[in-house]
Design a protein around this motif. Structure first.
Motif, PDB file in Angstrom:
ATOM      1  N   GLU A  63      -0.315 -15.162  -8.889  1.00 33.74           N
ATOM      2  CA  GLU A  63       0.104 -15.591  -7.551  1.00 33.74           C
ATOM      3  C   GLU A  63       1.250 -16.589  -7.625  1.00 33.74           C
ATOM      4  N   ALA A  64       1.209 -17.495  -8.614  1.00 37.25           N
ATOM      5  CA  ALA A  64       2.303 -18.452  -8.794  1.00 37.25           C
ATOM      6  C   ALA A  64       3.586 -17.717  -9.163  1.00 37.25           C
ATOM      7  N   ALA A  65       3.481 -16.704 -10.014  1.00 40.17           N
ATOM      8  CA  ALA A  65       4.663 -15.912 -10.377  1.00 40.17           C
ATOM      9  C   ALA A  65       5.200 -15.182  -9.161  1.00 40.17           C
ATOM     10  N   LEU A  66       4.300 -14.681  -8.340  1.00 43.90           N
ATOM     11  CA  LEU A  66       4.716 -13.995  -7.123  1.00 43.90           C
ATOM     12  C   LEU A  66       5.415 -14.958  -6.172  1.00 43.90           C
ATOM     13  N   ASP A  67       4.866 -16.171  -6.038  1.00 39.85           N
ATOM     14  CA  ASP A  67       5.495 -17.177  -5.180  1.00 39.85           C
ATOM     15  C   ASP A  67       6.872 -17.583  -5.698  1.00 39.85           C
ATOM     16  N   ALA A  68       7.032 -17.557  -7.036  1.00 36.56           N
ATOM     17  CA  ALA A  68       8.308 -17.947  -7.631  1.00 36.56           C
ATOM     18  C   ALA A  68       9.395 -16.896  -7.389  1.00 36.56           C
ATOM     19  N   LEU A  69       8.981 -15.653  -7.169  1.00 37.17           N
ATOM     20  CA  LEU A  69       9.946 -14.595  -6.880  1.00 37.17           C
ATOM     21  C   LEU A  69      10.479 -14.764  -5.465  1.00 37.17           C
ATOM     22  N   ALA A  70      11.682 -14.368  -5.274  1.00 39.86           N
ATOM     23  CA  ALA A  70      12.261 -14.413  -3.927  1.00 39.86           C
ATOM     24  C   ALA A  70      11.905 -13.110  -3.218  1.00 39.86           C
ATOM     25  N   VAL A  71      10.663 -12.999  -2.803  1.00 38.17           N
ATOM     26  CA  VAL A  71      10.191 -11.799  -2.125  1.00 38.17           C
ATOM     27  C   VAL A  71      10.247 -12.067  -0.624  1.00 38.17           C
ATOM     28  N   PRO A  72      11.087 -11.335   0.109  1.00 37.92           N
ATOM     29  CA  PRO A  72      11.220 -11.599   1.536  1.00 37.92           C
ATOM     30  C   PRO A  72       9.924 -11.368   2.316  1.00 37.92           C
ATOM     31  N   ASP A  73       9.189 -10.323   2.007  1.00 34.06           N
ATOM     32  CA  ASP A  73       7.952 -10.043   2.721  1.00 34.06           C
ATOM     33  C   ASP A  73       6.834  -9.880   1.707  1.00 34.06           C
ATOM     34  N   ARG A  74       6.091 -10.963   1.490  1.00 31.85           N
ATOM     35  CA  ARG A  74       5.063 -10.980   0.462  1.00 31.85           C
ATOM     36  C   ARG A  74       3.952  -9.968   0.748  1.00 31.85           C
ATOM     37  N   ARG A  75       3.725  -9.622   1.985  1.00 32.04           N
ATOM     38  CA  ARG A  75       2.655  -8.690   2.327  1.00 32.04           C
ATOM     39  C   ARG A  75       2.842  -7.333   1.669  1.00 32.04           C
ATOM     40  N   GLU A  76       4.060  -6.991   1.284  1.00 27.22           N
ATOM     41  CA  GLU A  76       4.318  -5.690   0.665  1.00 27.22           C
ATOM     42  C   GLU A  76       3.967  -5.674  -0.814  1.00 27.22           C
ATOM     43  N   VAL A  77       3.776  -6.845  -1.438  1.00 20.57           N
ATOM     44  CA  VAL A  77       3.488  -6.928  -2.865  1.00 20.57           C
ATOM     45  C   VAL A  77       2.027  -7.301  -3.036  1.00 20.57           C
ATOM     46  N   ASN A  78       1.306  -6.522  -3.833  1.00 16.19           N
ATOM     47  CA  ASN A  78      -0.094  -6.788  -4.122  1.00 16.19           C
ATOM     48  C   ASN A  78      -0.163  -7.588  -5.421  1.00 16.19           C
ATOM     49  N   VAL A  79      -0.832  -8.744  -5.392  1.00 12.99           N
ATOM     50  CA  VAL A  79      -0.876  -9.613  -6.565  1.00 12.99           C
ATOM     51  C   VAL A  79      -1.543  -8.914  -7.747  1.00 12.99           C
ATOM     52  N   THR A  80      -2.464  -7.994  -7.518  1.00 12.91           N
ATOM     53  CA  THR A  80      -3.111  -7.302  -8.632  1.00 12.91           C
ATOM     54  C   THR A  80      -2.132  -6.396  -9.378  1.00 12.91           C
ATOM     55  N   ASP A  81      -1.019  -6.043  -8.737  1.00 16.33           N
ATOM     56  CA  ASP A  81      -0.003  -5.248  -9.431  1.00 16.33           C
ATOM     57  C   ASP A  81       0.678  -6.047 -10.542  1.00 16.33           C
ATOM     58  N   LEU A  82       0.594  -7.373 -10.484  1.00 16.22           N
ATOM     59  CA  LEU A  82       1.215  -8.216 -11.495  1.00 16.22           C
ATOM     60  C   LEU A  82       0.310  -8.451 -12.699  1.00 16.22           C
ATOM     61  N   LEU A  83      -0.955  -8.056 -12.621  1.00 14.86           N
ATOM     62  CA  LEU A  83      -1.906  -8.235 -13.718  1.00 14.86           C
ATOM     63  C   LEU A  83      -1.835  -7.040 -14.657  1.00 14.86           C
ATOM     64  N   PRO A  84      -2.306  -7.208 -15.902  1.00 12.20           N
ATOM     65  CA  PRO A  84      -2.328  -6.061 -16.823  1.00 12.20           C
ATOM     66  C   PRO A  84      -3.149  -4.923 -16.224  1.00 12.20           C
ATOM     67  N   GLN A  85      -2.574  -3.751 -16.241  1.00 14.36           N
ATOM     68  CA  GLN A  85      -3.220  -2.596 -15.639  1.00 14.36           C
ATOM     69  C   GLN A  85      -4.003  -1.820 -16.690  1.00 14.36           C
ATOM     70  N   PRO A  86      -5.122  -1.194 -16.304  1.00 15.27           N
ATOM     71  CA  PRO A  86      -5.849  -0.361 -17.250  1.00 15.27           C
ATOM     72  C   PRO A  86      -5.002   0.840 -17.644  1.00 15.27           C
ATOM     73  N   LYS A  87      -5.277   1.358 -18.829  1.00 13.64           N
ATOM     74  CA  LYS A  87      -4.523   2.495 -19.331  1.00 13.64           C
ATOM     75  C   LYS A  87      -4.727   3.719 -18.449  1.00 13.64           C
ATOM     76  N   ARG A  88      -5.973   3.915 -18.038  1.00 13.13           N
ATOM     77  CA  ARG A  88      -6.291   5.072 -17.206  1.00 13.13           C
ATOM     78  C   ARG A  88      -6.946   4.595 -15.934  1.00 13.13           C
ATOM     79  N   ARG A  89      -6.742   5.336 -14.892  1.00 12.33           N
ATOM     80  CA  ARG A  89      -7.418   5.069 -13.626  1.00 12.33           C
ATOM     81  C   ARG A  89      -8.564   6.067 -13.497  1.00 12.33           C
ATOM     82  N   ARG A  90      -9.720   5.568 -13.171  1.00 13.73           N
ATOM     83  CA  ARG A  90     -10.869   6.434 -12.997  1.00 13.73           C
ATOM     84  C   ARG A  90     -10.852   7.016 -11.596  1.00 13.73           C
ATOM     85  N   SER A  91     -11.151   8.299 -11.505  1.00 11.39           N
ATOM     86  CA  SER A  91     -11.194   8.923 -10.187  1.00 11.39           C
ATOM     87  C   SER A  91     -12.538   8.613  -9.531  1.00 11.39           C
ATOM     88  N   ALA A  92     -12.508   8.579  -8.215  1.00 10.12           N
ATOM     89  CA  ALA A  92     -13.729   8.206  -7.470  1.00 10.12           C
ATOM     90  C   ALA A  92     -14.760   9.276  -7.472  1.00 10.12           C
TER      91      ALA A  92
END
Length: 92
Positions: A63-92
């Motif tokens: 979240e601090a990294a996101l705040d440091a970015l000059a993002v005009p509309d923060r609502r469009e960026v999901n903070v979880t996108d900045l975290l390490p992502q799993p290799k595979r996504r499990r289907s529901a």
């Protein structure tokens, strides 16, 4: 619910929690700069409360990294996108 200080996760359970595959999971679990050290060894066990605290610190850093970015509309960026992502996504 049990006291989280008394809930221990195995390496497989930690990898499942974060969606890591076996190879990447064991690499991540050995990296002390990425994941906290296990509280028990032989077999390795991680305390759930320590993992949750680590997750919260990572989220705060993201979240601090996101705040440091000059993002005009923060609502469009999901903070979880900045975290390490799993290799595979499990289907529901």
């Amino acid at each position: 619910m049990d006291d989280l200080r008394h809930v221990f996760l195995s390496a497989r359970e930690v990898m499942a929690r974060y969606g890591w595959g076996k190879t990447k999971g064991y690499q991540n679990l050995k990296d002390r700069e990425l994941v906290p050290a296990p509280v028990m060894t032989h077999p390795d066990r991680w305390r759930l409360d320590q993992l949750i605290a680590w997750e919260e610190r990572r989220m705060a850093l993201a979240e601090a990294a996101l705040d440091a970015l000059a993002v005009p509309d923060r609502r469009e960026v999901n903070v979880t996108d900045l975290l390490p992502q799993p290799k595979r996504r499990r289907s529901a």
